[in-house]
Write a protein that holds these residues in place. Structure first.
Motif, short mmCIF file in Angstrom:
data_model
loop_
_atom_site.label_atom_id
_atom_site.label_comp_id
_atom_site.label_asym_id
_atom_site.label_seq_id
_atom_site.Cartn_x
_atom_site.Cartn_y
_atom_site.Cartn_z
N GLY A 202 4.01 3.14 20.75
CA GLY A 202 2.86 3.55 21.38
C GLY A 202 1.77 3.56 20.73
N ASP A 203 1.20 4.03 19.69
CA ASP A 203 0.70 4.57 18.78
C ASP A 203 -0.30 3.93 18.74
N LYS A 204 -1.88 3.76 18.38
CA LYS A 204 -3.07 3.65 18.15
C LYS A 204 -3.08 2.87 16.67
N ILE A 205 -3.47 2.29 17.03
CA ILE A 205 -4.61 1.71 15.56
C ILE A 205 -5.18 0.75 14.99
N TYR A 206 -6.29 0.74 13.89
CA TYR A 206 -7.22 -0.81 13.69
C TYR A 206 -6.57 -1.07 12.56
N VAL A 207 -6.24 -2.37 12.42
CA VAL A 207 -6.18 -3.01 11.15
C VAL A 207 -6.36 -4.06 10.68
N GLU A 208 -7.05 -4.55 9.73
CA GLU A 208 -7.56 -5.31 8.91
C GLU A 208 -6.54 -6.27 8.64
N GLY A 209 -6.92 -7.36 7.93
CA GLY A 209 -5.59 -8.68 7.43
C GLY A 209 -5.99 -9.95 7.82
N ARG A 210 -4.88 -11.11 7.03
CA ARG A 210 -5.61 -11.89 7.42
C ARG A 210 -4.64 -13.39 8.28
N VAL B 7 -1.13 -7.88 7.02
CA VAL B 7 -2.42 -6.47 7.41
C VAL B 7 -2.55 -5.62 5.37
N THR B 8 -3.49 -6.04 5.24
CA THR B 8 -4.57 -5.65 4.21
C THR B 8 -4.55 -3.99 4.15
N GLU B 9 -5.76 -3.52 5.61
CA GLU B 9 -5.83 -2.34 5.96
C GLU B 9 -5.72 -1.07 6.53
N PHE B 10 -5.43 -0.10 7.36
CA PHE B 10 -5.63 0.16 8.69
C PHE B 10 -6.20 1.64 8.42
N THR B 11 -6.12 2.10 9.50
CA THR B 11 -6.46 3.91 10.01
C THR B 11 -5.95 3.78 12.00
N GLN C 100 -2.30 13.69 5.04
CA GLN C 100 -2.26 12.83 6.64
C GLN C 100 -3.19 11.95 6.38
N GLU C 101 -4.59 12.72 6.51
CA GLU C 101 -5.53 11.79 6.21
C GLU C 101 -5.96 10.92 5.20
N SER C 102 -5.03 10.95 3.67
CA SER C 102 -5.09 9.68 2.84
C SER C 102 -4.57 9.09 3.29
N ALA C 103 -2.91 9.13 4.56
CA ALA C 103 -2.36 7.69 4.64
C ALA C 103 -3.27 7.15 5.91
N LYS C 104 -3.79 7.76 6.85
CA LYS C 104 -4.77 7.80 8.06
C LYS C 104 -5.92 6.44 7.17
N ASN C 105 -5.72 6.59 6.29
CA ASN C 105 -6.88 5.26 5.97
C ASN C 105 -6.94 5.26 5.19
N THR C 106 -6.57 3.99 4.53
CA THR C 106 -5.78 3.54 3.68
C THR C 106 -6.63 2.06 3.02
N ASN C 107 -6.89 1.83 1.92
CA ASN C 107 -7.45 0.31 1.45
C ASN C 107 -6.44 -0.61 0.39
N PHE C 108 -5.32 0.57 0.09
CA PHE C 108 -4.60 0.06 -0.78
C PHE C 108 -5.28 -0.50 -2.38
N ASP C 109 -6.82 0.08 -3.20
CA ASP C 109 -6.66 -0.27 -4.25
C ASP C 109 -6.93 0.76 -4.69
N ALA C 110 -5.92 0.30 -6.05
CA ALA C 110 -5.14 1.83 -6.87
C ALA C 110 -6.90 1.78 -7.88
N SER C 111 -7.46 1.59 -8.19
CA SER C 111 -8.54 2.10 -8.52
C SER C 111 -8.89 3.10 -7.61
N ASN C 112 -9.34 3.25 -6.82
CA ASN C 112 -9.46 4.65 -5.73
C ASN C 112 -9.43 5.24 -6.12
N GLU C 113 -7.58 5.51 -6.37
CA GLU C 113 -6.79 6.99 -6.61
C GLU C 113 -7.29 8.36 -7.64
N SER C 114 -7.57 7.89 -8.97
CA SER C 114 -8.52 8.17 -9.29
C SER C 114 -9.91 9.41 -9.42
N LEU C 115 -10.44 8.59 -8.18
CA LEU C 115 -11.52 9.38 -7.56
C LEU C 115 -11.21 10.69 -6.55
#
Length: 146
Positions: A74-82, A103-107, A124-139
């Motif tokens: 029942g949860d609502k989600i936005y996804v991007e993928g191929r 799925v490559t990205e989701f919110t 919780q916010e970082s889990a909500k908007n995730t694009n899994f780009d490891a380079s972003n983790e250090s910022l």
């Protein structure tokens, strides 16, 4: 650019909880169905019609674990993928086909699942908007690139 594009963007509701599959070596995938709806009015009867389309979604590794932890039916989600099609042999020898969204990205747009340990809002916010780009983790979360 080679002139092709395989990109999907969907907003919908989960049809069931995320089903996890674990593999040797520590990798995993999560599978769930997503329902999208189209609502229109039948011009001859003036009746409101809702048409539902079901999409098979696949998330991998850390993304799958995050989805399993926070999402439920029942949860609502936005996804991007191929789009990815695959085939396999069933036990009765017939060839089966399916089309999935890798799925490559989701919110997360709405979630009902509560976690037993109340994590800080930032986690919780970082889990909500995730694009899994490891380079972003250090910022830092509020660091702007300009």
């Amino acid at each position: 650019m080679n002139g092709t594009l395989n990109k999907v963007m969907l907003i919908g509701h989960l049809g069931d909880d995320v089903k996890m599959h674990y593999f040797d070596g520590g990798n995993c995938i999560g599978r769930f169905q997503l329902a999208t709806n189209e609502v229109y009015i039948n011009k001859t009867t003036n009746e409101k019609i809702t048409s539902t389309e079901w999409h098979n979604l696949v998330v991998r590794n850390k993304a799958a674990e995050i989805c399993e932890k926070y999402l439920s039916k029942g949860d609502k989600i936005y996804v991007e993928g191929r789009i990815k099609s695959r085939q396999w042999q069933a036990e009765d020898g017939t060839t089966k086909y399916t089309t999935e969204i890798q799925v490559t990205e989701f919110t997360f747009l709405t979630t009902k699942k509560e976690t037993g340990n109340h994590k800080p809002h930032q986690d919780q916010e970082s889990a909500k908007n995730t694009n899994f780009d490891a380079s972003n983790e250090s910022l830092p979360i509020n660091d702007l690139p300009f």
